[in-house]
Design a protein around this motif. Structure first.
Motif, PDB file in Angstrom:
ATOM      1  N   PHE A 126       0.838  -1.206   0.000  1.00 41.22           N
ATOM      2  CA  PHE A 126       0.000   0.000   0.000  1.00 41.22           C
ATOM      3  C   PHE A 126       0.877   1.262   0.000  1.00 41.22           C
ATOM      4  O   PHE A 126       0.578   2.248  -0.657  1.00 41.22           O
ATOM      5  N   ILE A 127       1.994   1.200   0.732  1.00 46.77           N
ATOM      6  CA  ILE A 127       2.879   2.367   0.814  1.00 46.77           C
ATOM      7  C   ILE A 127       3.841   2.433  -0.371  1.00 46.77           C
ATOM      8  O   ILE A 127       3.937   3.449  -1.057  1.00 46.77           O
ATOM      9  N   PHE A 128       4.551   1.326  -0.630  1.00 47.18           N
ATOM     10  CA  PHE A 128       5.623   1.383  -1.630  1.00 47.18           C
ATOM     11  C   PHE A 128       5.143   1.099  -3.052  1.00 47.18           C
ATOM     12  O   PHE A 128       5.872   1.353  -4.003  1.00 47.18           O
ATOM     13  N   GLY A 129       3.902   0.624  -3.189  1.00 54.44           N
ATOM     14  CA  GLY A 129       3.356   0.392  -4.529  1.00 54.44           C
ATOM     15  C   GLY A 129       3.178   1.681  -5.305  1.00 54.44           C
ATOM     16  O   GLY A 129       3.109   1.673  -6.532  1.00 54.44           O
ATOM     17  N   LYS A 169      13.163   8.088  -4.058  1.00 55.12           N
ATOM     18  CA  LYS A 169      11.928   8.827  -3.747  1.00 55.12           C
ATOM     19  C   LYS A 169      11.209   8.145  -2.573  1.00 55.12           C
ATOM     20  O   LYS A 169      10.718   8.795  -1.654  1.00 55.12           O
ATOM     21  N   ALA A 170      11.169   6.801  -2.617  1.00 53.98           N
ATOM     22  CA  ALA A 170      10.505   6.040  -1.551  1.00 53.98           C
ATOM     23  C   ALA A 170      11.210   6.280  -0.222  1.00 53.98           C
ATOM     24  O   ALA A 170      10.567   6.485   0.811  1.00 53.98           O
ATOM     25  N   LEU A 171      12.536   6.290  -0.258  1.00 53.78           N
ATOM     26  CA  LEU A 171      13.307   6.500   0.969  1.00 53.78           C
ATOM     27  C   LEU A 171      13.021   7.890   1.542  1.00 53.78           C
ATOM     28  O   LEU A 171      12.736   8.050   2.724  1.00 53.78           O
ATOM     29  N   GLU A 173      10.432   9.875   1.084  1.00 51.36           N
ATOM     30  CA  GLU A 173       9.055  10.148   1.502  1.00 51.36           C
ATOM     31  C   GLU A 173       8.545   9.220   2.605  1.00 51.36           C
ATOM     32  O   GLU A 173       7.661   9.599   3.364  1.00 51.36           O
ATOM     33  N   ALA A 174       9.093   7.989   2.697  1.00 48.47           N
ATOM     34  CA  ALA A 174       8.538   7.030   3.657  1.00 48.47           C
ATOM     35  C   ALA A 174       9.367   6.891   4.938  1.00 48.47           C
ATOM     36  O   ALA A 174       8.893   6.346   5.922  1.00 48.47           O
ATOM     37  N   ASN A 175      10.614   7.389   4.924  1.00 52.29           N
ATOM     38  CA  ASN A 175      11.432   7.282   6.138  1.00 52.29           C
ATOM     39  C   ASN A 175      10.788   8.094   7.264  1.00 52.29           C
ATOM     40  O   ASN A 175      10.497   9.267   7.097  1.00 52.29           O
ATOM     41  N   GLY A 176      10.528   7.433   8.403  1.00 58.48           N
ATOM     42  CA  GLY A 176       9.892   8.139   9.525  1.00 58.48           C
ATOM     43  C   GLY A 176       8.373   8.065   9.491  1.00 58.48           C
ATOM     44  O   GLY A 176       7.702   8.617  10.361  1.00 58.48           O
ATOM     45  N   TYR A 177       7.811   7.374   8.467  1.00 58.78           N
ATOM     46  CA  TYR A 177       6.351   7.233   8.413  1.00 58.78           C
ATOM     47  C   TYR A 177       5.901   6.308   9.547  1.00 58.78           C
ATOM     48  O   TYR A 177       6.466   5.243   9.751  1.00 58.78           O
ATOM     49  N   VAL A 178       4.893   6.735  10.291  1.00 61.51           N
ATOM     50  CA  VAL A 178       4.431   5.957  11.450  1.00 61.51           C
ATOM     51  C   VAL A 178       3.362   4.958  11.007  1.00 61.51           C
ATOM     52  O   VAL A 178       2.273   5.337  10.590  1.00 61.51           O
ATOM     53  N   MET A 184       8.797   3.882  10.688  1.00 56.39           N
ATOM     54  CA  MET A 184       9.632   3.018   9.848  1.00 56.39           C
ATOM     55  C   MET A 184      10.987   3.682   9.612  1.00 56.39           C
ATOM     56  O   MET A 184      11.067   4.895   9.413  1.00 56.39           O
ATOM     57  N   VAL A 185      12.037   2.871   9.642  1.00 59.61           N
ATOM     58  CA  VAL A 185      13.371   3.365   9.291  1.00 59.61           C
ATOM     59  C   VAL A 185      13.664   2.809   7.898  1.00 59.61           C
ATOM     60  O   VAL A 185      13.715   1.600   7.698  1.00 59.61           O
ATOM     61  N   VAL A 186      13.811   3.709   6.921  1.00 61.37           N
ATOM     62  CA  VAL A 186      13.997   3.274   5.526  1.00 61.37           C
ATOM     63  C   VAL A 186      15.403   3.637   5.053  1.00 61.37           C
ATOM     64  O   VAL A 186      15.818   4.789   5.152  1.00 61.37           O
ATOM     65  N   GLN A 187      16.126   2.638   4.547  1.00 64.07           N
ATOM     66  CA  GLN A 187      17.483   2.843   4.040  1.00 64.07           C
ATOM     67  C   GLN A 187      17.639   2.092   2.723  1.00 64.07           C
ATOM     68  O   GLN A 187      16.810   1.262   2.375  1.00 64.07           O
TER      69      GLN A 187
END
Length: 205
Positions: A126-129, A169-171, A173-178, A184-187
């Motif tokens: 749902f998030i990364f799609g 772009k995913a990293l 925008e989504a890093n720190g998304y609750v 979430m920690v995104v790397q």
């Protein structure tokens, strides 16, 4: 006579009617600092037309927002939703999971950790799609989610995206998304070759 006329025109009075809107707004600001009277003054500032200047997004954001409205299907998270539930940089600093955060070297795979127990693959899709063009067979095939639910890797996931640009772009925008009350920690994933990872794991033991 013809040449003298313009000179006479030059002596006419020109009047400028300058409104005092802007100084009054500035004055309101200084008064607000003195009185700390928020409710009345914010209303006046809004009436003067200056209320919405500060939170305006940058032109880049505007472009991306327009882009997103046109292209992202509704079954994926919206950019607005991502921003609304994402921690600010200051908030991230309060969490130990972000203490030594490094995004890593850009590649098309991302690594997500600090996931809540109840997170499922469909939540990550749902998030990364939103970074995948599902009309393209190649991009569809490259989109890959591996969510770890057991052992030491529990609460972590590897997500393959179509290209480096989508992953970056995913990293961002989504890093720190609750998600389920956990940020979430995104790397970027360190290695896409699991054999090396398993050897490293053995050495650590």
């Amino acid at each position: 006579d013809v040449f003298e006329q313009p000179q006479h025109v030059g002596h006419k009075k020109i009047e400028f009617h300058i409104t005092t809107d802007i100084p009054s707004v500035l004055q309101i600001n200084s008064e607000r600092e003195e009185k700390n009277d928020l409710s009345a003054t914010t209303e006046e500032i809004n009436n003067a037309g200056f209320g919405k200047i500060f939170p305006a997004p940058t032109s880049n954001d505007k472009m991306e927002t327009e882009e997103e409205n046109d292209e992202i299907p509704s079954e994926f998270i919206s950019r607005r939703e991502l921003e609304k539930n994402r921690l600010s940089r200051e908030e991230m600093e309060k969490f130990s999971v972000f203490k030594n955060y490094e995004p890593g070297d850009p590649n098309c795979r991302i690594y997500v950790k600090n996931l809540a127990k109840q997170v499922q693959e469909k939540d990550l899709k749902f998030i990364f799609g939103r970074y995948v063009d599902f009309e393209s067979e190649m991009e569809r095939n490259m989109f890959d989610i591996r969510l770890m639910k057991e052992g030491r890797m529990k609460g972590q996931a590897f997500i393959g995206l179509p290209n480096e640009k989508a992953a970056a772009k995913a990293l961002k925008e989504a890093n720190g998304y609750v998600l389920f009350e956990k940020p979430m920690v995104v790397q970027f994933a360190r290695s896409a070759r699991p054999k090396q990872d398993s050897n490293e794991g053995k050495r650590k033991k």
